[in-house]
Design a protein around this motif. Structure first.
Motif, PDB file in Angstrom:
ATOM      1  N   VAL A   1       2.993  -4.751   3.220  1.00  0.00           N
ATOM      2  CA  VAL A   1       3.648  -3.511   3.614  1.00  0.00           C
ATOM      3  C   VAL A   1       2.712  -2.331   3.372  1.00  0.00           C
ATOM      4  O   VAL A   1       2.064  -2.246   2.331  1.00  0.00           O
ATOM      5  CB  VAL A   1       4.953  -3.285   2.804  1.00  0.00           C
ATOM      6  N   VAL A   2       2.657  -1.429   4.351  1.00  0.00           N
ATOM      7  CA  VAL A   2       1.955  -0.155   4.204  1.00  0.00           C
ATOM      8  C   VAL A   2       2.982   0.933   4.500  1.00  0.00           C
ATOM      9  O   VAL A   2       3.526   0.978   5.599  1.00  0.00           O
ATOM     10  CB  VAL A   2       0.766  -0.029   5.183  1.00  0.00           C
ATOM     11  N   ASN A   3       3.267   1.784   3.500  1.00  0.00           N
ATOM     12  CA  ASN A   3       4.261   2.825   3.755  1.00  0.00           C
ATOM     13  C   ASN A   3       3.593   4.084   4.301  1.00  0.00           C
ATOM     14  O   ASN A   3       2.378   4.142   4.460  1.00  0.00           O
ATOM     15  CB  ASN A   3       5.137   3.095   2.525  1.00  0.00           C
ATOM     16  N   SER A   4       4.395   5.113   4.585  1.00  0.00           N
ATOM     17  CA  SER A   4       3.874   6.320   5.222  1.00  0.00           C
ATOM     18  C   SER A   4       2.857   7.040   4.347  1.00  0.00           C
ATOM     19  O   SER A   4       1.876   7.599   4.854  1.00  0.00           O
ATOM     20  CB  SER A   4       5.015   7.266   5.595  1.00  0.00           C
ATOM     21  N   ILE A   5       3.046   7.032   3.048  1.00  0.00           N
ATOM     22  CA  ILE A   5       2.081   7.663   2.160  1.00  0.00           C
ATOM     23  C   ILE A   5       0.775   6.867   2.168  1.00  0.00           C
ATOM     24  O   ILE A   5      -0.316   7.445   2.162  1.00  0.00           O
ATOM     25  CB  ILE A   5       2.653   7.809   0.735  1.00  0.00           C
ATOM     26  N   GLY A   6       0.876   5.546   2.235  1.00  0.00           N
ATOM     27  CA  GLY A   6      -0.318   4.710   2.340  1.00  0.00           C
ATOM     28  C   GLY A   6      -1.107   5.029   3.600  1.00  0.00           C
ATOM     29  O   GLY A   6      -2.340   5.113   3.579  1.00  0.00           O
ATOM     30  N   ILE A   7      -0.398   5.238   4.707  1.00  0.00           N
ATOM     31  CA  ILE A   7      -1.056   5.618   5.971  1.00  0.00           C
ATOM     32  C   ILE A   7      -1.768   6.948   5.799  1.00  0.00           C
ATOM     33  O   ILE A   7      -2.923   7.120   6.215  1.00  0.00           O
ATOM     34  CB  ILE A   7      -0.029   5.714   7.125  1.00  0.00           C
TER      35      ILE A   7
ATOM     36  N   LEU B   1       0.849  -1.184   0.000  1.00  0.00           N
ATOM     37  CA  LEU B   1       0.000   0.000   0.000  1.00  0.00           C
ATOM     38  C   LEU B   1       0.890   1.241   0.000  1.00  0.00           C
ATOM     39  O   LEU B   1       1.434   1.633   1.019  1.00  0.00           O
ATOM     40  CB  LEU B   1      -0.939   0.002   1.203  1.00  0.00           C
ATOM     41  N   ASN B   2       1.043   1.821  -1.191  1.00  0.00           N
ATOM     42  CA  ASN B   2       1.861   3.011  -1.372  1.00  0.00           C
ATOM     43  C   ASN B   2       1.007   4.100  -2.013  1.00  0.00           C
ATOM     44  O   ASN B   2      -0.218   4.005  -2.018  1.00  0.00           O
ATOM     45  CB  ASN B   2       3.090   2.689  -2.220  1.00  0.00           C
ATOM     46  N   ARG B   3       1.631   5.108  -2.587  1.00  0.00           N
ATOM     47  CA  ARG B   3       0.877   6.213  -3.174  1.00  0.00           C
ATOM     48  C   ARG B   3      -0.031   5.743  -4.307  1.00  0.00           C
ATOM     49  O   ARG B   3      -1.221   6.068  -4.331  1.00  0.00           O
ATOM     50  CB  ARG B   3       1.814   7.305  -3.694  1.00  0.00           C
ATOM     51  N   LEU B   4       0.504   4.967  -5.229  1.00  0.00           N
ATOM     52  CA  LEU B   4      -0.263   4.556  -6.401  1.00  0.00           C
ATOM     53  C   LEU B   4      -1.473   3.704  -6.016  1.00  0.00           C
ATOM     54  O   LEU B   4      -2.609   4.018  -6.380  1.00  0.00           O
ATOM     55  CB  LEU B   4       0.632   3.800  -7.380  1.00  0.00           C
TER      56      LEU B   4
ATOM     57  N   GLY C   1      -2.707   3.301  -3.002  1.00  0.00           N
ATOM     58  CA  GLY C   1      -3.506   4.018  -2.020  1.00  0.00           C
ATOM     59  C   GLY C   1      -4.445   5.024  -2.656  1.00  0.00           C
ATOM     60  O   GLY C   1      -5.606   5.144  -2.263  1.00  0.00           O
ATOM     61  N   GLU C   2      -3.953   5.739  -3.652  1.00  0.00           N
ATOM     62  CA  GLU C   2      -4.807   6.706  -4.341  1.00  0.00           C
ATOM     63  C   GLU C   2      -5.966   6.013  -5.044  1.00  0.00           C
ATOM     64  O   GLU C   2      -7.080   6.535  -5.086  1.00  0.00           O
ATOM     65  CB  GLU C   2      -3.998   7.535  -5.333  1.00  0.00           C
ATOM     66  N   SER C   3      -5.710   4.843  -5.584  1.00  0.00           N
ATOM     67  CA  SER C   3      -6.766   4.070  -6.234  1.00  0.00           C
ATOM     68  C   SER C   3      -7.837   3.666  -5.226  1.00  0.00           C
ATOM     69  O   SER C   3      -9.041   3.776  -5.488  1.00  0.00           O
ATOM     70  CB  SER C   3      -6.151   2.838  -6.893  1.00  0.00           C
ATOM     71  N   ILE C   4      -7.406   3.218  -4.059  1.00  0.00           N
ATOM     72  CA  ILE C   4      -8.339   2.837  -2.990  1.00  0.00           C
ATOM     73  C   ILE C   4      -9.120   4.061  -2.516  1.00  0.00           C
ATOM     74  O   ILE C   4     -10.339   4.007  -2.359  1.00  0.00           O
ATOM     75  CB  ILE C   4      -7.581   2.167  -1.828  1.00  0.00           C
ATOM     76  N   GLU C   5      -8.412   5.174  -2.310  1.00  0.00           N
ATOM     77  CA  GLU C   5      -9.087   6.385  -1.842  1.00  0.00           C
ATOM     78  C   GLU C   5     -10.125   6.869  -2.859  1.00  0.00           C
ATOM     79  O   GLU C   5     -11.241   7.236  -2.491  1.00  0.00           O
ATOM     80  CB  GLU C   5      -8.074   7.493  -1.581  1.00  0.00           C
ATOM     81  N   ARG C   6      -9.767   6.851  -4.120  1.00  0.00           N
ATOM     82  CA  ARG C   6     -10.690   7.284  -5.172  1.00  0.00           C
ATOM     83  C   ARG C   6     -11.959   6.435  -5.173  1.00  0.00           C
ATOM     84  O   ARG C   6     -13.071   6.940  -5.234  1.00  0.00           O
ATOM     85  CB  ARG C   6      -9.971   7.205  -6.528  1.00  0.00           C
ATOM     86  N   GLU C   7     -11.778   5.119  -5.055  1.00  0.00           N
ATOM     87  CA  GLU C   7     -12.928   4.208  -5.038  1.00  0.00           C
ATOM     88  C   GLU C   7     -13.780   4.420  -3.791  1.00  0.00           C
ATOM     89  O   GLU C   7     -15.013   4.444  -3.861  1.00  0.00           O
ATOM     90  CB  GLU C   7     -12.460   2.755  -5.127  1.00  0.00           C
ATOM     91  N   CYS C   8     -13.145   4.601  -2.640  1.00  0.00           N
ATOM     92  CA  CYS C   8     -13.889   4.830  -1.398  1.00  0.00           C
ATOM     93  C   CYS C   8     -14.697   6.116  -1.484  1.00  0.00           C
ATOM     94  O   CYS C   8     -15.875   6.146  -1.130  1.00  0.00           O
ATOM     95  CB  CYS C   8     -12.940   4.895  -0.207  1.00  0.00           C
ATOM     96  N   ARG C   9     -14.078   7.177  -1.959  1.00  0.00           N
ATOM     97  CA  ARG C   9     -14.785   8.459  -2.067  1.00  0.00           C
ATOM     98  C   ARG C   9     -15.952   8.365  -3.048  1.00  0.00           C
ATOM     99  O   ARG C   9     -17.028   8.910  -2.790  1.00  0.00           O
ATOM    100  CB  ARG C   9     -13.822   9.576  -2.476  1.00  0.00           C
ATOM    101  N   ARG C  10     -15.742   7.668  -4.138  1.00  0.00           N
ATOM    102  CA  ARG C  10     -16.816   7.496  -5.120  1.00  0.00           C
ATOM    103  C   ARG C  10     -17.987   6.753  -4.497  1.00  0.00           C
ATOM    104  O   ARG C  10     -19.144   7.153  -4.627  1.00  0.00           O
ATOM    105  CB  ARG C  10     -16.307   6.740  -6.350  1.00  0.00           C
ATOM    106  N   ARG C  11     -17.689   5.686  -3.765  1.00  0.00           N
ATOM    107  CA  ARG C  11     -18.747   4.894  -3.144  1.00  0.00           C
ATOM    108  C   ARG C  11     -19.427   5.653  -2.011  1.00  0.00           C
ATOM    109  O   ARG C  11     -20.625   5.516  -1.812  1.00  0.00           O
ATOM    110  CB  ARG C  11     -18.207   3.560  -2.649  1.00  0.00           C
TER     111      ARG C  11
END
Length: 127
Positions: A75-81, A43-46, A48-58
Motif C-alpha cells: 500500500v502507498v497512501n497519499s502522503i507516501g505519494i 508507504l506512509n508518512r513515517l 516515506g520520510e525515512s526514504i526521502e531523507r536517505e535519498c536526499r542524503r545520497r
C-alpha cells in the motif's frame, strides 16, 4: 555488487525487518553512482520520510541514480505519494534518474494515473 533494474534485496537482509525500509545499497557502474532503497510494506508518512531523507542524503553525496525497490510494498497512501514526488523533484534538481522497481500492478496504475511515470522509469513485478 551489481543490481539491475529489479533491485532485489541483498541476500543478508531480513525482508521482515522494519529497518529494511531504510536500507540503502550503493554501487558504481562506470561513472554511474546508484543507490537502491527498499520500501516497506506500507508507504506512509513515517516510512516515506525515512526514504526521502536517505535519498536526499545520497543525492547530496553525488548519487546519479535512485532506485526505489517496492518488492514488499502493498500500500502507498497519499502522503507516501507526496513524499515520492519530493524525491523525484530532488533527483531532478541533482540531474539524477529515478527508477521504481518491483512495483505491484495496483501501485503501478496509481503512479501512472497520478503522472509519476512521466518522471521516472517503472519496472513492475514479474508474476
Amino acid at each position: 555488487m551489481t543490481i539491475g533494474p529489479e533491485g532485489h534485496l541483498p541476500a543478508n537482509t531480513d525482508a521482515n525487518d522494519p529497518i529494511a525500509d531504510t536500507i540503502a545499497t550503493r554501487e558504481r557502474t562506470g561513472n554511474v553512482r546508484r543507490i537502491v532503497i527498499y520500501a516497506g510494506d506500507y508507504l506512509n508518512r513515517l516510512s516515506g520520510e525515512s526514504i526521502e531523507r536517505e535519498c536526499r542524503r545520497r543525492l547530496n553525496d553525488g548519487a546519479d541514480e535512485i532506485v526505489v525497490n517496492f518488492s514488499r510494498t502493498e500500500v502507498v497512501n497519499s502522503i507516501g505519494i507526496s513524499i515520492l514526488t519530493g524525491v523525484i523533484d530532488a533527483a531532478a534538481m541533482a540531474n539524477a534518474r529515478v527508477i521504481f522497481t518491483e512495483v505491484n500492478e495496483y501501485t503501478a496504475e496509481l503512479f501512472e494515473m497520478l503522472g509519476l511515470t512521466r518522471h521516472i522509469e517503472l519496472y513492475c513485478k514479474k508474476d
